[in-house]
Design a protein around this motif. Structure first.
Motif, PDB file in Angstrom:
ATOM      1  N   ILE A 221      31.345 -21.324  26.566  1.00 56.09           N
ATOM      2  CA  ILE A 221      29.944 -21.524  26.946  1.00 56.09           C
ATOM      3  C   ILE A 221      29.246 -22.149  25.746  1.00 56.09           C
ATOM      4  O   ILE A 221      28.922 -21.475  24.765  1.00 56.09           O
ATOM      5  N   GLN A 222      29.026 -23.437  25.819  1.00 53.88           N
ATOM      6  CA  GLN A 222      28.435 -24.178  24.708  1.00 53.88           C
ATOM      7  C   GLN A 222      27.302 -25.062  25.215  1.00 53.88           C
ATOM      8  O   GLN A 222      27.351 -25.609  26.313  1.00 53.88           O
ATOM      9  N   TRP A 224      24.321 -28.210  25.184  1.00 57.34           N
ATOM     10  CA  TRP A 224      23.144 -27.752  25.902  1.00 57.34           C
ATOM     11  C   TRP A 224      23.378 -27.816  27.418  1.00 57.34           C
ATOM     12  O   TRP A 224      23.819 -28.837  27.938  1.00 57.34           O
ATOM     13  N   ASN A 225      23.077 -26.729  28.100  1.00 59.88           N
ATOM     14  CA  ASN A 225      23.127 -26.693  29.558  1.00 59.88           C
ATOM     15  C   ASN A 225      22.261 -25.533  30.039  1.00 59.88           C
ATOM     16  O   ASN A 225      21.306 -25.151  29.349  1.00 59.88           O
ATOM     17  N   GLU A 226      22.605 -24.943  31.171  1.00 58.30           N
ATOM     18  CA  GLU A 226      21.784 -23.903  31.775  1.00 58.30           C
ATOM     19  C   GLU A 226      21.988 -22.516  31.189  1.00 58.30           C
ATOM     20  O   GLU A 226      21.348 -21.557  31.632  1.00 58.30           O
ATOM     21  N   SER A 227      22.830 -22.364  30.176  1.00 56.88           N
ATOM     22  CA  SER A 227      23.370 -21.047  29.821  1.00 56.88           C
ATOM     23  C   SER A 227      22.759 -20.387  28.593  1.00 56.88           C
ATOM     24  O   SER A 227      23.318 -19.424  28.074  1.00 56.88           O
ATOM     25  N   LEU A 228      21.604 -20.846  28.132  1.00 59.47           N
ATOM     26  CA  LEU A 228      20.971 -20.195  26.980  1.00 59.47           C
ATOM     27  C   LEU A 228      20.772 -18.706  27.221  1.00 59.47           C
ATOM     28  O   LEU A 228      20.962 -17.882  26.310  1.00 59.47           O
ATOM     29  N   ILE A 229      20.427 -18.325  28.435  1.00 55.01           N
ATOM     30  CA  ILE A 229      20.155 -16.922  28.752  1.00 55.01           C
ATOM     31  C   ILE A 229      21.375 -16.042  28.486  1.00 55.01           C
ATOM     32  O   ILE A 229      21.229 -14.855  28.163  1.00 55.01           O
ATOM     33  N   VAL A 230      22.573 -16.587  28.575  1.00 55.29           N
ATOM     34  CA  VAL A 230      23.782 -15.796  28.323  1.00 55.29           C
ATOM     35  C   VAL A 230      23.773 -15.290  26.887  1.00 55.29           C
ATOM     36  O   VAL A 230      24.002 -14.103  26.619  1.00 55.29           O
ATOM     37  N   TYR A 231      23.496 -16.176  25.955  1.00 53.41           N
ATOM     38  CA  TYR A 231      23.511 -15.795  24.544  1.00 53.41           C
ATOM     39  C   TYR A 231      22.337 -14.900  24.180  1.00 53.41           C
ATOM     40  O   TYR A 231      22.473 -13.981  23.355  1.00 53.41           O
ATOM     41  N   VAL A 232      21.177 -15.130  24.790  1.00 51.74           N
ATOM     42  CA  VAL A 232      20.024 -14.261  24.532  1.00 51.74           C
ATOM     43  C   VAL A 232      20.326 -12.845  24.993  1.00 51.74           C
ATOM     44  O   VAL A 232      20.075 -11.871  24.259  1.00 51.74           O
ATOM     45  N   HIS A 248      25.115 -19.312  16.832  1.00 56.33           N
ATOM     46  CA  HIS A 248      24.935 -20.518  16.014  1.00 56.33           C
ATOM     47  C   HIS A 248      26.185 -21.388  15.981  1.00 56.33           C
ATOM     48  O   HIS A 248      26.085 -22.623  16.071  1.00 56.33           O
ATOM     49  N   GLN A 249      27.352 -20.779  15.905  1.00 57.55           N
ATOM     50  CA  GLN A 249      28.584 -21.570  15.857  1.00 57.55           C
ATOM     51  C   GLN A 249      29.118 -21.889  17.254  1.00 57.55           C
ATOM     52  O   GLN A 249      29.712 -22.955  17.470  1.00 57.55           O
ATOM     53  N   GLY A 250      28.911 -20.969  18.192  1.00 58.48           N
ATOM     54  CA  GLY A 250      29.450 -21.165  19.537  1.00 58.48           C
ATOM     55  C   GLY A 250      28.535 -21.976  20.425  1.00 58.48           C
ATOM     56  O   GLY A 250      28.827 -23.120  20.763  1.00 58.48           O
ATOM     57  N   TRP A 251      27.388 -21.404  20.761  1.00 56.53           N
ATOM     58  CA  TRP A 251      26.451 -22.085  21.647  1.00 56.53           C
ATOM     59  C   TRP A 251      25.932 -23.383  21.029  1.00 56.53           C
ATOM     60  O   TRP A 251      25.953 -24.437  21.651  1.00 56.53           O
ATOM     61  N   ALA A 252      25.458 -23.300  19.796  1.00 53.95           N
ATOM     62  CA  ALA A 252      24.821 -24.453  19.156  1.00 53.95           C
ATOM     63  C   ALA A 252      25.796 -25.360  18.431  1.00 53.95           C
ATOM     64  O   ALA A 252      25.384 -26.389  17.880  1.00 53.95           O
ATOM     65  N   SER A 253      27.075 -24.987  18.421  1.00 50.63           N
ATOM     66  CA  SER A 253      28.118 -25.800  17.764  1.00 50.63           C
ATOM     67  C   SER A 253      27.737 -26.162  16.331  1.00 50.63           C
ATOM     68  O   SER A 253      27.895 -27.299  15.892  1.00 50.63           O
ATOM     69  N   GLY A 254      27.209 -25.159  15.630  1.00 47.09           N
ATOM     70  CA  GLY A 254      26.833 -25.399  14.237  1.00 47.09           C
ATOM     71  C   GLY A 254      25.749 -26.460  14.091  1.00 47.09           C
ATOM     72  O   GLY A 254      25.656 -27.120  13.061  1.00 47.09           O
ATOM     73  N   GLY A 255      24.920 -26.608  15.107  1.00 52.54           N
ATOM     74  CA  GLY A 255      23.872 -27.631  15.114  1.00 52.54           C
ATOM     75  C   GLY A 255      24.266 -28.886  15.860  1.00 52.54           C
ATOM     76  O   GLY A 255      23.438 -29.771  16.092  1.00 52.54           O
ATOM     77  N   GLY A 256      25.518 -28.971  16.277  1.00 53.79           N
ATOM     78  CA  GLY A 256      26.013 -30.173  16.939  1.00 53.79           C
ATOM     79  C   GLY A 256      25.422 -30.418  18.317  1.00 53.79           C
ATOM     80  O   GLY A 256      25.538 -31.530  18.846  1.00 53.79           O
ATOM     81  N   ARG A 296      15.906 -22.942  15.220  1.00 47.61           N
ATOM     82  CA  ARG A 296      16.208 -24.017  14.283  1.00 47.61           C
ATOM     83  C   ARG A 296      16.673 -25.296  14.971  1.00 47.61           C
ATOM     84  O   ARG A 296      16.762 -26.340  14.326  1.00 47.61           O
ATOM     85  N   TYR A 297      16.936 -25.230  16.275  1.00 49.48           N
ATOM     86  CA  TYR A 297      17.482 -26.377  16.995  1.00 49.48           C
ATOM     87  C   TYR A 297      16.454 -27.126  17.843  1.00 49.48           C
ATOM     88  O   TYR A 297      16.576 -28.338  18.024  1.00 49.48           O
ATOM     89  N   ALA A 298      15.476 -26.417  18.365  1.00 53.82           N
ATOM     90  CA  ALA A 298      14.549 -27.081  19.290  1.00 53.82           C
ATOM     91  C   ALA A 298      13.304 -26.250  19.517  1.00 53.82           C
ATOM     92  O   ALA A 298      13.283 -25.032  19.312  1.00 53.82           O
ATOM     93  N   ASN A 299      12.263 -26.936  19.946  1.00 53.91           N
ATOM     94  CA  ASN A 299      11.114 -26.306  20.576  1.00 53.91           C
ATOM     95  C   ASN A 299      11.378 -26.400  22.077  1.00 53.91           C
ATOM     96  O   ASN A 299      11.478 -27.502  22.625  1.00 53.91           O
TER      97      ASN A 299
END
Length: 446
Positions: A221-222, A224-232, A248-256, A296-299
């Motif tokens: 689960i990485q 950007w897609n619909e899955s932010l709620i999973v990590y929250v 930070h490393q999984g969802w956001a791919s270290g900022g990638g 740190r990634y987005a508003n």
């Protein structure tokens, strides 16, 4: 011709009956909906039209729910999935429907007692079905409470569907906080989900686990897609929380996952070209309030507003010259189409408009979404409006209208319109102290 005597009396009575029959306010005493057609449109105020659409759409989750479970059916077509359509209930779509229960109570469509009774029925079912390290499967069979495989090697836990379900349950836990049994039962299901186990010891969450195939599905689960709620939610769990580095490393791919694209003059911090299907800006944000949300990634308000405006401008631009696309008819997202199910987006444009795309964007684009709502209802209503609101999708280019509904498309319409109108669903979810702790744990500002 003049009317006299008994004919004058009957004419008068007829007029009274006609006026009475047209005075449907769609209150709790349900009457057959007025179905407008082109050239015969019902003119409603903005507020009345929003209310009508919300209430009619809610009927999908209330009147059409599974007989045994009380949960949302995946779709309305009984002959779908080899004839099992009438018997398949969906966890993600049910979560979206559950999120609308407080809306229905507050607006008087159902009573609090009715909502509690339905919640008890739903919880009875959820406490019975097999779970997989606390996670629910994508689908269950309403009549047997058994897992119904969603696809190849997908016959076990689905962490994304589980998150959508939990989002809805936690909203109800907050709203029905004076109902001790409801609170305790939801809490038990919530605390049983082993979010941390789905990392496999890595800094990422995995979407699926099956008792027959293990993690062979191997889908991370990485973003950007619909899955932010999973990590929250995984960070918010009081029993099985993930470490911040998993986010930070999984969802956001270290900022990638930051792409910093721009389309039609709108800056889009995250996601593929043109932002992808619009459900990216809806599913996680039924409860999660993006208004002041950033990390740190987005508003996330900027992200979702830009995403919606890009779709709006794309339909005006209409590079493929599809019939019907305009400032009044816009919005591409995953839905049925004349060719089957498709994840519609500007980069996968088949000439199909899906009402939930523009309508669930109301918080971000209220003026543009109202244009679309009026067009769907007043101009296309005779074909597009049915017993559970707007049918799933339509194409003027191909002279096609979907013959039914999908739970995962109908659900966001109710709560996202409510978030635009009152912020109710956002306020309930964001008031959860465990969610607040999870957001803080991931260094969100909110």
């Amino acid at each position: 011709m003049r009317l006299t005597g008994k004919w004058n009396f009957l004419y008068f009575i007829g007029i009274i009956l006609l006026l009475w029959s047209c005075s449907n306010d769609d209150g709790p005493g349900y009457q057959e909906p007025y179905i407008p057609g082109p050239g015969n449109s019902e003119k409603l105020s903005d507020a009345a039209l929003l209310e009508k659409v919300q209430q009619q759409t809610f009927k999908y989750f209330w009147e059409f729910a599974g007989t045994n479970s009380g949960l949302a059916k995946e779709r309305s077509q009984a002959d779908a999935y080899g004839g099992e359509g009438k018997n398949i209930v969906t966890m993600g779509g049910s979560g979206f429907g559950l999120a609308a229960f407080p809306v229905a109570v507050e607006r008087g469509w159902i009573s609090k007692a009715q909502a509690v009774q339905r919640l008890e029925k739903i919880l009875n079912f959820l406490e019975t079905v097999p779970t997989y390290h606390g996670a629910f499967s994508h689908w269950y069979l309403d009549n047997t409470a058994k897992t119904r495989p969603f696809g190849n090697m997908d016959d076990g836990g689905d962490l994304v569907e589980t998150a959508f379900l939990m989002q809805g349950l936690l909203i109800n836990r907050q709203y029905f906080s004076d109902e001790a049994s409801i609170v305790n039962r939801i809490t038990k299901l919530w605390e049983a989900v082993e979010w941390d186990w789905y990392t496999r010891g890595e800094n990422v969450l995995y979407w699926h686990w099956s008792p027959n195939f293990g993690f062979q599905k191997n889908l991370k689960i990485q973003g950007w897609n619909e899955s932010l709620i999973v990590y929250v939610l995984a960070a918010s769990s009081p029993t099985h929380s993930i470490e911040p580095e998993v986010y930070h490393q999984g969802w956001a791919s270290g900022g990638g996952m930051v792409t910093n694209r721009s389309h039609y003059g709108h800056s889009l911090p995250l996601g593929p070209g043109f932002g992808g299907p619009l459900f990216f800006s809806h599913y996680s944000f039924i409860g999660l309030n993006p208004t002041n949300l950033s990390d740190r990634y987005a508003n996330y308000w900027q992200q979702n507003k830009a995403h919606s405006l890009i779709h709006y401008n794309y339909s005006i631009d209409n590079p493929k010259n599809y019939k019907g696309y305009s400032e009044n008819s816009w919005g591409l997202t995953a839905s049925d189409s004349y060719q089957g199910y498709e994840a519609h987006s500007p980069t996968n444009d088949k000439g199909v408009i899906t009402p939930t795309a523009a309508l669930s964007s109301f918080p971000y684009t209220p003026v543009e979404s109202m244009k679309a709502l009026r067009y769907f209802y007043e101009q296309q209503g005779g074909k597009l409006w049915g017993p559970y609101g707007f049918y799933d999708a339509f194409s003027e280019e191909h002279n096609w209208v979907a013959n039914g509904y999908l739970a995962i498309d109908q659900g966001p319409i109710i709560s996202m319109i409510e978030n635009y109108r009152t912020g109710l669903v956002w306020n309930l979810f964001m008031a959860d102290e465990e969610v607040q702790a999870g957001l803080t744990r991931l260094d969100f500002n909110y």
